[in-house]
Design a protein around this motif. Structure first.
Motif, short mmCIF file in Angstrom:
data_model
loop_
_atom_site.label_atom_id
_atom_site.label_comp_id
_atom_site.label_asym_id
_atom_site.label_seq_id
_atom_site.Cartn_x
_atom_site.Cartn_y
_atom_site.Cartn_z
N ARG A 9 -6.65 -6.89 -0.01
CA ARG A 9 -6.52 -6.40 1.36
C ARG A 9 -6.03 -4.96 1.44
O ARG A 9 -6.39 -4.23 2.37
N LEU A 10 -5.19 -4.54 0.49
CA LEU A 10 -4.64 -3.19 0.54
C LEU A 10 -5.56 -2.15 -0.09
O LEU A 10 -5.42 -0.96 0.18
N GLY A 11 -6.46 -2.58 -0.94
CA GLY A 11 -7.36 -1.63 -1.57
C GLY A 11 -6.61 -0.59 -2.39
O GLY A 11 -5.76 -0.93 -3.22
N ASP A 12 -6.89 0.68 -2.13
CA ASP A 12 -6.25 1.77 -2.89
C ASP A 12 -4.75 1.88 -2.61
O ASP A 12 -4.04 2.56 -3.36
N LEU A 13 -4.27 1.25 -1.54
CA LEU A 13 -2.85 1.29 -1.24
C LEU A 13 -2.04 0.32 -2.11
O LEU A 13 -0.81 0.39 -2.14
N TYR A 14 -2.73 -0.56 -2.79
CA TYR A 14 -2.03 -1.53 -3.64
C TYR A 14 -1.41 -0.82 -4.84
O TYR A 14 -2.06 0.01 -5.49
#
Length: 314
Positions: free
Chosen positions: A142-147
Protein backbone atom coordinates in the motif's frame (compact mmCIF):
# COMPACT_ATOMS: atom_id res chain seq x y z
CA UNK A 1 -23.95 38.19 59.75
CA UNK A 2 -22.57 38.22 56.19
CA UNK A 3 -19.16 37.08 57.44
CA UNK A 4 -20.79 34.17 59.27
CA UNK A 5 -22.61 33.05 56.11
CA UNK A 6 -19.43 33.29 54.02
CA UNK A 7 -17.56 31.27 56.65
CA UNK A 8 -20.23 28.55 56.60
CA UNK A 9 -20.05 28.41 52.81
CA UNK A 10 -16.29 28.01 52.88
CA UNK A 11 -16.54 25.31 55.57
CA UNK A 12 -19.15 23.41 53.53
CA UNK A 13 -16.75 23.40 50.57
CA UNK A 14 -13.69 22.44 52.62
CA UNK A 15 -15.25 19.50 54.52
CA UNK A 16 -15.87 17.30 51.41
CA UNK A 17 -12.44 18.27 50.11
CA UNK A 18 -10.80 17.16 53.35
CA UNK A 19 -12.78 13.93 53.20
CA UNK A 20 -11.43 13.31 49.70
CA UNK A 21 -7.87 14.03 50.79
CA UNK A 22 -8.07 11.58 53.69
CA UNK A 23 -9.99 8.76 52.01
CA UNK A 24 -8.64 8.84 48.46
CA UNK A 25 -5.38 8.01 46.73
CA UNK A 26 -4.13 9.61 43.54
CA UNK A 27 -3.66 7.09 40.74
CA UNK A 28 -2.06 7.53 37.35
CA UNK A 29 -2.66 5.15 34.44
CA UNK A 30 -0.21 5.24 31.56
CA UNK A 31 0.28 3.35 28.33
CA UNK A 32 3.30 2.46 26.24
CA UNK A 33 2.01 2.10 22.71
CA UNK A 34 3.49 1.43 19.30
CA UNK A 35 3.24 4.50 17.08
CA UNK A 36 1.70 3.60 13.72
CA UNK A 37 2.14 6.95 11.98
CA UNK A 38 5.35 8.55 10.88
CA UNK A 39 6.12 11.92 9.35
CA UNK A 40 7.50 11.83 5.83
CA UNK A 41 11.18 12.60 5.36
CA UNK A 42 12.00 16.04 3.89
CA UNK A 43 12.73 14.41 0.53
CA UNK A 44 9.43 12.52 0.54
CA UNK A 45 7.58 15.66 1.62
CA UNK A 46 9.14 17.68 -1.21
CA UNK A 47 8.19 14.97 -3.68
CA UNK A 48 4.59 15.00 -2.43
CA UNK A 49 4.51 18.81 -2.60
CA UNK A 50 5.70 18.79 -6.21
CA UNK A 51 2.56 16.91 -7.27
CA UNK A 52 0.51 19.87 -6.04
CA UNK A 53 2.89 22.56 -7.20
CA UNK A 54 3.55 23.48 -3.56
CA UNK A 55 6.64 24.15 -1.47
CA UNK A 56 7.64 21.26 0.78
CA UNK A 57 8.20 23.42 3.87
CA UNK A 58 4.55 24.48 3.75
CA UNK A 59 3.27 20.91 3.62
CA UNK A 60 2.73 18.51 6.51
CA UNK A 61 2.45 14.86 5.54
CA UNK A 62 2.76 11.44 7.14
CA UNK A 63 2.28 7.75 6.47
CA UNK A 64 0.42 5.01 8.28
CA UNK A 65 2.73 2.10 9.02
CA UNK A 66 0.18 -0.58 9.88
CA UNK A 67 -3.48 -1.28 9.24
CA UNK A 68 -5.07 -0.60 12.63
CA UNK A 69 -8.43 -1.90 11.39
CA UNK A 70 -7.03 -5.45 11.34
CA UNK A 71 -8.98 -7.56 13.88
CA UNK A 72 -5.79 -8.49 15.77
CA UNK A 73 -4.78 -4.84 16.13
CA UNK A 74 -8.30 -3.84 17.17
CA UNK A 75 -8.17 -6.52 19.89
CA UNK A 76 -5.03 -4.88 21.30
CA UNK A 77 -6.62 -1.43 21.19
CA UNK A 78 -9.75 -2.79 22.88
CA UNK A 79 -7.74 -3.81 25.96
CA UNK A 80 -6.44 -0.26 26.26
CA UNK A 81 -9.96 1.11 26.01
CA UNK A 82 -11.29 -1.24 28.67
CA UNK A 83 -8.44 -0.42 31.05
CA UNK A 84 -8.97 3.33 30.65
CA UNK A 85 -12.74 2.97 31.07
CA UNK A 86 -12.27 0.93 34.26
CA UNK A 87 -9.85 3.52 35.66
CA UNK A 88 -12.28 6.35 34.99
CA UNK A 89 -15.30 4.41 36.18
CA UNK A 90 -13.84 3.58 39.60
CA UNK A 91 -12.30 6.99 40.31
CA UNK A 92 -12.99 10.72 40.50
CA UNK A 93 -11.35 13.54 38.52
CA UNK A 94 -8.43 15.46 39.99
CA UNK A 95 -7.22 18.85 38.69
CA UNK A 96 -3.84 17.57 37.54
CA UNK A 97 -3.40 16.01 34.09
CA UNK A 98 -3.20 12.23 34.15
CA UNK A 99 -4.29 11.83 37.78
CA UNK A 100 -7.58 10.64 39.24
CA UNK A 101 -8.71 9.90 42.80
CA UNK A 102 -9.30 6.31 43.87
CA UNK A 103 -10.83 5.21 47.16
CA UNK A 104 -8.06 3.80 49.34
CA UNK A 105 -10.21 0.73 49.98
CA UNK A 106 -10.25 0.09 46.21
CA UNK A 107 -6.46 0.10 45.77
CA UNK A 108 -6.17 -3.68 46.10
CA UNK A 109 -9.00 -4.55 43.67
CA UNK A 110 -7.76 -1.88 41.25
CA UNK A 111 -4.23 -3.27 41.30
CA UNK A 112 -5.54 -6.81 40.67
CA UNK A 113 -7.71 -5.64 37.76
CA UNK A 114 -4.77 -3.85 36.19
CA UNK A 115 -2.77 -7.06 36.41
CA UNK A 116 -5.58 -8.80 34.54
CA UNK A 117 -5.55 -6.11 31.87
CA UNK A 118 -1.78 -6.54 31.51
CA UNK A 119 -2.25 -10.27 31.00
CA UNK A 120 -5.00 -9.64 28.44
CA UNK A 121 -2.76 -7.15 26.65
CA UNK A 122 0.19 -9.56 26.53
CA UNK A 123 -2.03 -12.24 25.02
CA UNK A 124 -3.53 -9.85 22.46
CA UNK A 125 -0.08 -8.54 21.46
CA UNK A 126 1.23 -12.10 21.04
CA UNK A 127 -1.64 -12.84 18.66
CA UNK A 128 -1.02 -9.58 16.82
CA UNK A 129 2.63 -10.52 16.43
CA UNK A 130 1.55 -13.71 14.68
CA UNK A 131 0.01 -11.49 11.97
CA UNK A 132 2.93 -9.06 11.89
CA UNK A 133 4.49 -10.40 8.66
CA UNK A 134 1.09 -10.20 7.01
CA UNK A 135 0.62 -6.60 8.17
CA UNK A 136 4.07 -5.55 6.96
CA UNK A 137 3.46 -7.16 3.58
CA UNK A 138 0.20 -5.25 3.25
CA UNK A 139 1.97 -2.02 4.23
CA UNK A 140 4.71 -2.62 1.64
CA UNK A 141 2.06 -3.01 -1.05
CA UNK A 142 0.00 0.00 0.00
CA UNK A 143 2.84 2.43 0.72
CA UNK A 144 4.83 1.71 -2.41
CA UNK A 145 8.02 3.80 -2.48
CA UNK A 146 7.14 5.25 0.94
CA UNK A 147 7.67 1.86 2.56
CA UNK A 148 10.86 1.63 4.62
CA UNK A 149 11.84 -1.59 6.38
CA UNK A 150 13.69 0.43 9.04
CA UNK A 151 10.35 1.80 10.26
CA UNK A 152 9.37 -1.64 11.50
CA UNK A 153 10.73 -3.38 14.62
CA UNK A 154 11.52 -7.07 14.36
CA UNK A 155 8.69 -7.97 16.77
CA UNK A 156 5.74 -6.25 18.42
CA UNK A 157 6.18 -8.09 21.71
CA UNK A 158 7.24 -5.68 24.45
CA UNK A 159 6.12 -2.55 22.59
CA UNK A 160 2.76 -2.26 24.33
CA UNK A 161 2.32 -1.86 28.08
CA UNK A 162 -0.16 -0.73 30.74
CA UNK A 163 1.29 0.77 33.91
CA UNK A 164 -0.15 2.45 36.99
CA UNK A 165 1.24 4.22 40.01
CA UNK A 166 0.06 6.01 43.13
CA UNK A 167 1.98 9.31 43.30
CA UNK A 168 1.90 11.39 46.46
CA UNK A 169 -0.01 14.66 46.17
CA UNK A 170 0.57 15.97 49.69
CA UNK A 171 3.74 18.04 50.27
CA UNK A 172 6.65 15.91 51.60
CA UNK A 173 7.05 15.95 55.37
CA UNK A 174 10.73 16.88 55.17
CA UNK A 175 9.65 20.21 53.70
CA UNK A 176 7.90 21.00 56.98
CA UNK A 177 11.24 20.75 58.80
CA UNK A 178 13.44 22.41 56.20
CA UNK A 179 11.16 25.10 54.77
CA UNK A 180 8.06 25.65 56.95
CA UNK A 181 6.75 28.56 54.90
CA UNK A 182 7.17 26.69 51.63
CA UNK A 183 5.45 23.69 53.23
CA UNK A 184 2.51 25.91 54.18
CA UNK A 185 2.24 27.24 50.64
CA UNK A 186 2.31 23.72 49.21
CA UNK A 187 -0.29 22.55 51.74
CA UNK A 188 -2.56 25.42 50.72
CA UNK A 189 -2.11 24.51 47.08
CA UNK A 190 -3.05 20.88 47.76
CA UNK A 191 -6.15 21.92 49.73
CA UNK A 192 -7.23 24.14 46.85
CA UNK A 193 -6.78 21.26 44.41
CA UNK A 194 -8.97 18.96 46.48
CA UNK A 195 -11.63 21.67 46.69
CA UNK A 196 -11.45 21.85 42.91
CA UNK A 197 -11.67 18.04 42.78
CA UNK A 198 -14.97 18.25 44.66
CA UNK A 199 -16.28 20.71 42.08
CA UNK A 200 -15.08 18.51 39.22
CA UNK A 201 -16.79 15.48 40.75
CA UNK A 202 -20.07 17.37 41.11
CA UNK A 203 -19.81 18.58 37.52
CA UNK A 204 -18.95 15.13 36.13
CA UNK A 205 -21.80 13.41 37.99
CA UNK A 206 -24.31 16.11 37.02
CA UNK A 207 -23.35 16.02 33.35
CA UNK A 208 -23.37 12.23 33.19
CA UNK A 209 -26.77 11.98 34.87
CA UNK A 210 -28.17 14.68 32.58
CA UNK A 211 -26.87 12.85 29.50
CA UNK A 212 -28.36 9.52 30.62
CA UNK A 213 -31.70 11.06 31.60
CA UNK A 214 -31.91 13.07 28.37
CA UNK A 215 -31.28 9.95 26.30
CA UNK A 216 -33.89 7.87 28.14
CA UNK A 217 -36.44 10.68 28.00
CA UNK A 218 -35.92 11.13 24.26
CA UNK A 219 -36.37 7.40 23.67
CA UNK A 220 -39.56 7.20 25.74
CA UNK A 221 -41.34 10.16 24.19
CA UNK A 222 -42.91 10.36 20.76
CA UNK A 223 -42.93 7.69 18.11
CA UNK A 224 -41.60 6.78 14.68
CA UNK A 225 -44.12 5.90 11.97
CA UNK A 226 -46.82 5.57 14.61
CA UNK A 227 -44.80 3.15 16.74
CA UNK A 228 -42.97 3.84 20.01
CA UNK A 229 -39.28 4.58 19.58
CA UNK A 230 -37.04 1.57 20.03
CA UNK A 231 -34.28 1.84 22.59
CA UNK A 232 -31.51 -0.46 23.73
CA UNK A 233 -31.34 -2.05 27.16
CA UNK A 234 -28.35 0.20 27.85
CA UNK A 235 -30.70 3.20 28.16
CA UNK A 236 -31.81 1.64 31.45
CA UNK A 237 -28.75 -0.38 32.51
CA UNK A 238 -26.40 2.59 32.11
CA UNK A 239 -28.55 4.52 34.56
CA UNK A 240 -28.51 1.61 37.01
CA UNK A 241 -24.71 1.45 36.80
CA UNK A 242 -24.52 5.21 37.33
CA UNK A 243 -26.59 4.95 40.53
CA UNK A 244 -24.22 2.33 41.93
CA UNK A 245 -21.12 4.36 41.02
CA UNK A 246 -22.60 7.54 42.46
CA UNK A 247 -23.43 5.80 45.72
CA UNK A 248 -19.87 4.49 45.90
CA UNK A 249 -17.99 7.66 44.95
CA UNK A 250 -20.17 10.64 45.86
CA UNK A 251 -18.67 12.86 48.54
CA UNK A 252 -22.08 14.23 49.58
CA UNK A 253 -21.15 17.78 48.73
CA UNK A 254 -24.23 18.73 46.68
CA UNK A 255 -27.63 18.19 48.30
CA UNK A 256 -29.52 19.12 45.13
CA UNK A 257 -27.61 16.58 43.08
CA UNK A 258 -28.08 13.92 45.77
CA UNK A 259 -31.83 14.59 45.71
CA UNK A 260 -32.05 14.38 41.92
CA UNK A 261 -30.11 11.12 41.82
CA UNK A 262 -32.47 9.71 44.47
CA UNK A 263 -35.50 10.84 42.45
CA UNK A 264 -34.18 9.27 39.25
CA UNK A 265 -33.34 6.06 41.15
CA UNK A 266 -36.89 5.93 42.55
CA UNK A 267 -38.36 6.38 39.07
CA UNK A 268 -36.31 3.50 37.67
CA UNK A 269 -36.67 1.22 40.70
CA UNK A 270 -37.81 -2.22 39.48
CA UNK A 271 -38.18 -1.05 35.86
CA UNK A 272 -36.85 -3.49 33.24
CA UNK A 273 -36.12 -2.47 29.63
CA UNK A 274 -38.57 -5.03 28.25
CA UNK A 275 -41.30 -3.63 30.48
CA UNK A 276 -40.85 -0.19 28.92
CA UNK A 277 -41.03 -1.70 25.45
CA UNK A 278 -44.20 -3.73 26.06
CA UNK A 279 -46.22 -1.83 28.68
CA UNK A 280 -47.47 1.47 27.30
CA UNK A 281 -48.86 2.76 30.63
CA UNK A 282 -45.55 2.10 32.40
CA UNK A 283 -43.70 3.74 29.52
CA UNK A 284 -45.84 6.87 29.77
CA UNK A 285 -45.54 7.03 33.55
CA UNK A 286 -41.74 6.69 33.49
CA UNK A 287 -41.53 9.22 30.64
CA UNK A 288 -43.52 11.76 32.67
CA UNK A 289 -41.51 11.25 35.86
CA UNK A 290 -38.12 11.20 34.17
CA UNK A 291 -39.01 14.40 32.30
CA UNK A 292 -39.56 16.11 35.65
CA UNK A 293 -36.11 14.99 36.77
CA UNK A 294 -34.72 16.22 33.45
CA UNK A 295 -36.21 19.69 33.98
CA UNK A 296 -34.73 19.91 37.48
CA UNK A 297 -31.33 18.84 36.16
CA UNK A 298 -31.47 21.49 33.46
CA UNK A 299 -32.16 24.12 36.12
CA UNK A 300 -29.34 22.82 38.32
CA UNK A 301 -26.89 23.10 35.44
CA UNK A 302 -28.04 26.68 34.80
CA UNK A 303 -27.62 27.60 38.46
CA UNK A 304 -24.29 25.83 38.93
CA UNK A 305 -22.00 28.61 37.54
CA UNK A 306 -23.35 31.00 40.20
CA UNK A 307 -22.97 28.36 42.93
CA UNK A 308 -19.38 27.74 41.88
CA UNK A 309 -18.60 31.44 42.17
CA UNK A 310 -20.05 31.48 45.69
CA UNK A 311 -18.18 28.37 46.82
CA UNK A 312 -14.87 28.93 45.06
CA UNK A 313 -12.18 29.43 47.73
CA UNK A 314 -10.74 32.94 48.01
Amino acid sequence: MTETIDSERRDSAVAPAEHLRRSMAAVRLSFTWLGVRKTLSPQQRDQAADSFGAEGKFLSAGKKLLDTSHPAFKAVTAVKGRAAAFWKGISLPYPEPGLRLLRQSDIGPFDQRMEQFRAELAEAVAKLDEHYDELRAAARERLGDLYCAADYPTTLVGLFAIEHEFPAVDPPDYLRRLQPELYRQEADRVRARFQEAVRLAEQAFTEELAKLVDHLSERLQGDVDGKPKVFRDSAVTNLTEFFARFQSLSVGSDEQLEELVARARDVMQGIAPQQLREDQSTRQQVARQISAVQASLDQLMVDRPRRNLIRRPR
